[in-house]
Scaffold this active site. Structure first.
Site, PDB file in Angstrom:
ATOM      1  N   ASN A 405       1.263   4.833   1.024  1.00 11.00           N
ATOM      2  CA  ASN A 405       0.586   5.658   0.016  1.00 11.00           C
ATOM      3  C   ASN A 405      -0.745   6.174   0.538  1.00 11.00           C
ATOM      4  OD1 ASN A 405       2.464   5.709  -2.079  1.00 11.00           O
ATOM      5  ND2 ASN A 405       1.794   3.737  -2.886  1.00 11.00           N
ATOM      6  N   GLU A 440       6.626  -1.401  -5.491  1.00 13.16           N
ATOM      7  CA  GLU A 440       7.599  -1.398  -4.408  1.00 13.16           C
ATOM      8  C   GLU A 440       8.490  -2.633  -4.459  1.00 13.16           C
ATOM      9  OE1 GLU A 440       3.915  -3.389  -2.646  1.00 13.16           O
ATOM     10  OE2 GLU A 440       4.452  -1.967  -4.213  1.00 13.16           O
TER      11      GLU A 440
END
Length: 524
Positions: A405, A440
């Site tokens: 990210n 995640e």
């Protein structure tokens, strides 16, 4: 499976409650927006109007005072040649007094402050000394603050020095403005009386009231306050602030440069609020008939929508009865939804359950990946606890996903999660349940599976993900923990066990599978 208690609310009540609540909330919001918007506009208009009034009055008072100083300057020039001629001085004082209504009395004093000529004669000021010596000391045109005169009246003194042709200071000529009597300034202020609850008043630099619509207030000294302070310190402006009595005011103000006085035009905020309340009541009375009609329409529509559905719902409880088909067929279907529900019921319980199942699937899917969400996982585990002897859980998450990210952005991270979900579905059997439980973190549930089979599935999935070239981010790895639930054990304990094994895999270097059994760990 455990069943929930029967709801007390029915569709008719819910529809009507929702429609009525929406209508009332919309109406209340409309009133609130109207009230706040109109209040803001009225307050702004009142502030601008009061500032304009104060500025206009201040300009008028400034012109009057400048005109008085100009007349005194003319008299000063004319008497400088005959300052020792008493009859001439007396004649000039009477002429100046009769010239207009600006001054209530006129006097001429020598350099020591002794009055040598005055008008009117009834005041008998000749021979007396000036009360205030500041005009004698400053020797320049002056407009004083209010003070008690020798005759005991509240006055303002306007003066101009008298110099000889050689520049010698001879004395002064001045006129007093009696505040309790009619004068030019008071006449000017009276022209601006307001009919909207506002009022205008004039104060000197010591906060003493020089003019007020209430004659009893003239001569009083006002306490320190934001409105008066602003009027004496700034050229002009407006503000919302409390007055000396604590009442909230909308005030405009302007200063008078020549005298350092201040003009204030203010209006109580309560007048604005009263006007708004009256307007709101009128609007409410105007809307009431239409609102009542709207409520009746909502009530009728609610019945129109809910009655067929209620009858269909009642029939759905007895689908196995011989007369159920005729009962469902007799329900009117005046709009598409009721017709579709009736058709579904006529097709049978299986089709209905299939439709409900599809809707439940949509409600139990993760919006990003399409995998089952936590709610679907919990309901599935509750069912499996009652029907299965064993199932395996594979907990997994992406290694260093925060770095993905931070490096490529959350858009690339989301696409990576979706690709991860596709690989999980490809590696799953039809009866397996792939879940995304947060961020995640993923979970794969394998019904009727052994620990060895689950470990093999986990290893295949790890290997496939490691070998896959993901768009934008390239290659990633995952860590997995595999645990087995057996009938009679706690499901939450099994999930916690697989989480611990997952974190053990991370602690051992990531990109590996750690199962409940001591399987050899494979590292890439």
């Amino acid at each position: 499976m455990p069943t929930r208690p029967r709801p007390r609310l029915n569709l008719r009540t819910l529809l009507l409650a929702f429609a009525l609540t929406s209508a009332i909330a919309t109406l209340a919001n409309t009133f609130w927006v109207m009230f706040t918007t109109q209040k803001a506009e009225l307050v702004e208009n009142a502030l601008q109007t009061n500032e304009a009034y104060a500025s206009r009055i201040a300009t008028g008072v400034e012109e009057v005072l400048r005109s008085d100083l100009d007349r005194l300057q003319f008299v000063s020039s004319s008497i400088s040649q005959a300052f020792t001629d008493q009859p001439t001085l007396q004649k000039e004082a009477h002429r100046l007094l009769r010239q207009d209504t600006s001054f209530n009395s006129v006097l001429i004093s020598n350099a020591e402050g002794k009055i040598i000529a005055s008008a009117p004669s009834s005041l008998q000021l000749d021979g007396q000394m000036l009360q205030r010596r500041s005009p004698l000391l400053r020797r320049e045109p002056m407009i004083s603050d209010a003070f008690q005169s020798l005759a005991g009246n509240l006055v303002v003194f306007v003066s101009h020095p008298v110099f000889s042709q050689s520049g010698e200071y001879l004395g002064l000529v001045g006129g007093s403005i009696r505040l309790e009597q009619k004068n030019t300034i008071q006449a000017l202020m009276d022209l601006n009386i307001r009919n909207d609850g506002a009022h205008v008043y004039l104060v000197d630099s010591q906060r003493r009231v020089l003019y007020h619509p209430d004659p009893k207030r003239i001569g009083t000294v006002l306490a320190t306050g934001p409105i008066v302070d602003a009027a004496l310190k700034q050229s002009h402006g407006s503000m919302q602030a409390p007055d000396g009595n604590g009442n909230e005011m909308l005030a405009g103000y302007a200063s008078i440069p020549s005298s350092h006085w201040g003009v204030i035009s203010q209006r109580p905020l309560s007048n604005i609020q009263a006007r708004l309340e009256a307007t709101t009541i009128k609007v409410a009375k105007g809307i009431a008939p239409l609102g009542l009609f709207g409520l009746l329409v909502i009530w009728w529509l609610g019945l129109k929508i809910s009655v067929p559905l209620s009858r269909l719902a009642e029939s759905a409880k007895r689908l196995d009865a011989p007369e159920s088909y005729d009962r469902i067929l007799a329900v009117p279907a005046d709009y598409f939804e009721s017709w579709q529900i009736r058709r579904a019921l006529l097709l049978g319980a299986n089709l209905l359950q299939e439709k409900i199942g599809r809707l439940n699937h949509q409600a139990q899917s993760d919006p990003l990946t399409g995998l089952a969400n936590r709610r679907a996982m919990e309901e599935t585990l509750e069912l499996w606890q009652e029907t299965l002897e064993t199932f395996a859980t594979i907990s997994m998450d992406i290694d260093h996903f925060k770095r993905v990210n931070d490096t490529y952005g959350h858009g690339a991270g989301d696409e990576t999660l979706r690709a991860m979900a596709r690989l999980m579905r490809q590696a799953s059997r039809p009866d397996d349940l792939a879940c995304r439980i947060g961020g995640e973190e993923f979970l794969l549930l394998l019904p009727n599976s052994s620990i060895s089979t689950a470990a093999e599935v986990a290893e295949r999935l790890r290997t496939r993900i490691e070998a896959t070239d993901f768009d934008t981010v390239g290659h990633i790895t995952i860590s997995l923990g595999v645990a087995l639930w057996r009938k009679g054990e706690s499901i939450s304990a099994t999930l916690e066990k697989s989480d611990r094994l997952l974190y053990q895999a991370k602690a051992q270097g990531r990109n590996r599978v750690v199962s409940e059994k001591e399987l050899p760990a494979t590292t890439r």
